[in-house]
Design a protein around this motif. Structure first.
Motif, PDB file in Angstrom:
ATOM      1  N   ARG A  37      54.860 -34.579   7.037  1.00 33.98           N
ATOM      2  CA  ARG A  37      55.195 -33.339   7.732  1.00 33.98           C
ATOM      3  C   ARG A  37      56.313 -33.586   8.738  1.00 33.98           C
ATOM      4  NH1 ARG A  37      49.407 -33.396   8.075  1.00 33.98           N
ATOM      5  NH2 ARG A  37      48.418 -31.856   6.700  1.00 33.98           N
ATOM      6  N   ASN A  38      56.859 -32.511   9.301  1.00 38.44           N
ATOM      7  CA  ASN A  38      57.896 -32.636  10.313  1.00 38.44           C
ATOM      8  C   ASN A  38      57.389 -33.419  11.516  1.00 38.44           C
ATOM      9  OD1 ASN A  38      59.669 -31.114   8.786  1.00 38.44           O
ATOM     10  ND2 ASN A  38      59.202 -29.188   9.831  1.00 38.44           N
ATOM     11  N   LYS A 189      60.980 -32.535   1.094  1.00 37.79           N
ATOM     12  CA  LYS A 189      59.668 -31.884   1.133  1.00 37.79           C
ATOM     13  C   LYS A 189      59.248 -31.313  -0.215  1.00 37.79           C
ATOM     14  CE  LYS A 189      60.282 -30.453   5.972  1.00 37.79           C
ATOM     15  NZ  LYS A 189      61.669 -30.956   6.119  1.00 37.79           N
ATOM     16  N   GLU A 205      52.222 -40.454   8.595  1.00 36.30           N
ATOM     17  CA  GLU A 205      51.416 -39.568   9.439  1.00 36.30           C
ATOM     18  C   GLU A 205      51.419 -40.149  10.841  1.00 36.30           C
ATOM     19  OE1 GLU A 205      48.418 -36.419  10.216  1.00 36.30           O
ATOM     20  OE2 GLU A 205      49.930 -36.735   8.657  1.00 36.30           O
ATOM     21  N   THR A 223      47.939 -34.740  -0.989  1.00 37.66           N
ATOM     22  CA  THR A 223      48.999 -33.839  -0.539  1.00 37.66           C
ATOM     23  C   THR A 223      48.457 -32.762   0.400  1.00 37.66           C
ATOM     24  OG1 THR A 223      48.723 -32.510  -2.559  1.00 37.66           O
ATOM     25  CG2 THR A 223      50.420 -34.215  -2.575  1.00 37.66           C
ATOM     26  N   LEU A 227      50.383 -33.576   3.644  1.00 33.04           N
ATOM     27  CA  LEU A 227      51.626 -32.821   3.508  1.00 33.04           C
ATOM     28  C   LEU A 227      51.440 -31.338   3.747  1.00 33.04           C
ATOM     29  CD1 LEU A 227      53.050 -34.600   0.318  1.00 33.04           C
ATOM     30  CD2 LEU A 227      53.480 -35.152   2.723  1.00 33.04           C
ATOM     31  N   GLY A 228      50.191 -30.906   3.818  1.00 34.78           N
ATOM     32  CA  GLY A 228      49.931 -29.501   4.086  1.00 34.78           C
ATOM     33  C   GLY A 228      50.301 -28.583   2.951  1.00 34.78           C
TER      34      GLY A 228
END
Length: 229
Positions: A37-38, A189, A205, A223, A227-228
């Motif tokens: 993620r960002n 992404k 993470e 995922t 990764l959401g």
């Protein structure tokens, strides 16, 4: 033998720790997806590899060399090519001038880059600052290739681009994988596009590598968790 390996790498921005325990390797000719993620440390990891940020713990090895004391320009000469987030072309220089600015002798010359991205041949004499975002991204990739690297780092190479241009970039990455022995690390992404090019995946993470394996083995549980998606 790995071309690039990071082992228990930690890094800081001033007093703030950004990387805690990053571990992964890249073999010659391998395409690795660096995911997360960002704000999880992907771009920071790229900066550490390129020596734009020094790591404080762990080791970073490239082509059999410990690069801890190597400045960024030396690592670039060793064979690390970077396509940075945001492209960062020289806006006042022409397309051709941008491409030859850091060129080194090898298979990747202007003709080879123009074959990969024909639009750059059409825009050869045009100032980079007048190009579209997609054309600037092609230029940034071509500029990195003309350093004739052993390892190409693509940091969010398709972010913010129109779908048709994104597809052109992904097609170019596929060609690089199929037709060259270039090792590539891709920060992106898009699982769908990555699935078509990546051999392995590394997920970060909170500055730590939490999953590493064959891309085909990425499960929905993994995922969803990291990764959401």
């Amino acid at each position: 033998m790995s071309l690039l390996s990071l082992n228990q790498v930690s890094a800081f921005y001033g007093p703030s720790q950004a990387l805690f325990d990053v571990n992964f390797s890249v073999a010659e000719g391998e395409v690795v997806a660096l995911m997360g993620r960002n704000g999880m440390g992907k771009s920071t990891t790229i900066k550490v590899i390129c020596r734009m940020l020094q790591h404080r713990g762990g080791t970073v090895m490239f082509a059999g060399n410990d690069v801890a004391r190597s400045p960024s320009h030396k690592v670039a000469r060793m064979g690390v090519g970077l396509v940075p987030e945001g492209r960062r072309c020289f806006s006042d220089l022409t397309v051709y001038e941008n491409l030859i600015a850091a060129a080194r002798k090898g298979a990747w010359d202007f003709a080879a880059v123009a074959e990969l991205f024909p639009r750059l041949l059409e825009r050869r004499g045009q100032a980079a600052g007048t190009l579209s975002g997609g054309e600037q991204q092609m230029l940034a990739i071509g500029r990195a290739l003309m350093t004739n690297p052993k390892l190409l780092l693509l940091d969010e190479a398709t972010e913010g681009l129109a779908p048709v241009v994104r597809q052109e970039i992904w097609q170019a990455i596929s060609k690089l994988k199929a037709q060259t022995g270039l090792a590539i690390v891709v920060v992106d992404k898009s699982l769908q596009e990555l699935r078509g090019v990546a051999d392995t995946a590394v997920i970060l993470e909170k500055g730590t590598s939490v999953w590493n394996g064959a891309f085909a083995e990425l499960s929905a549980d993994v995922t969803d968790r990291f990764l959401g998606i």
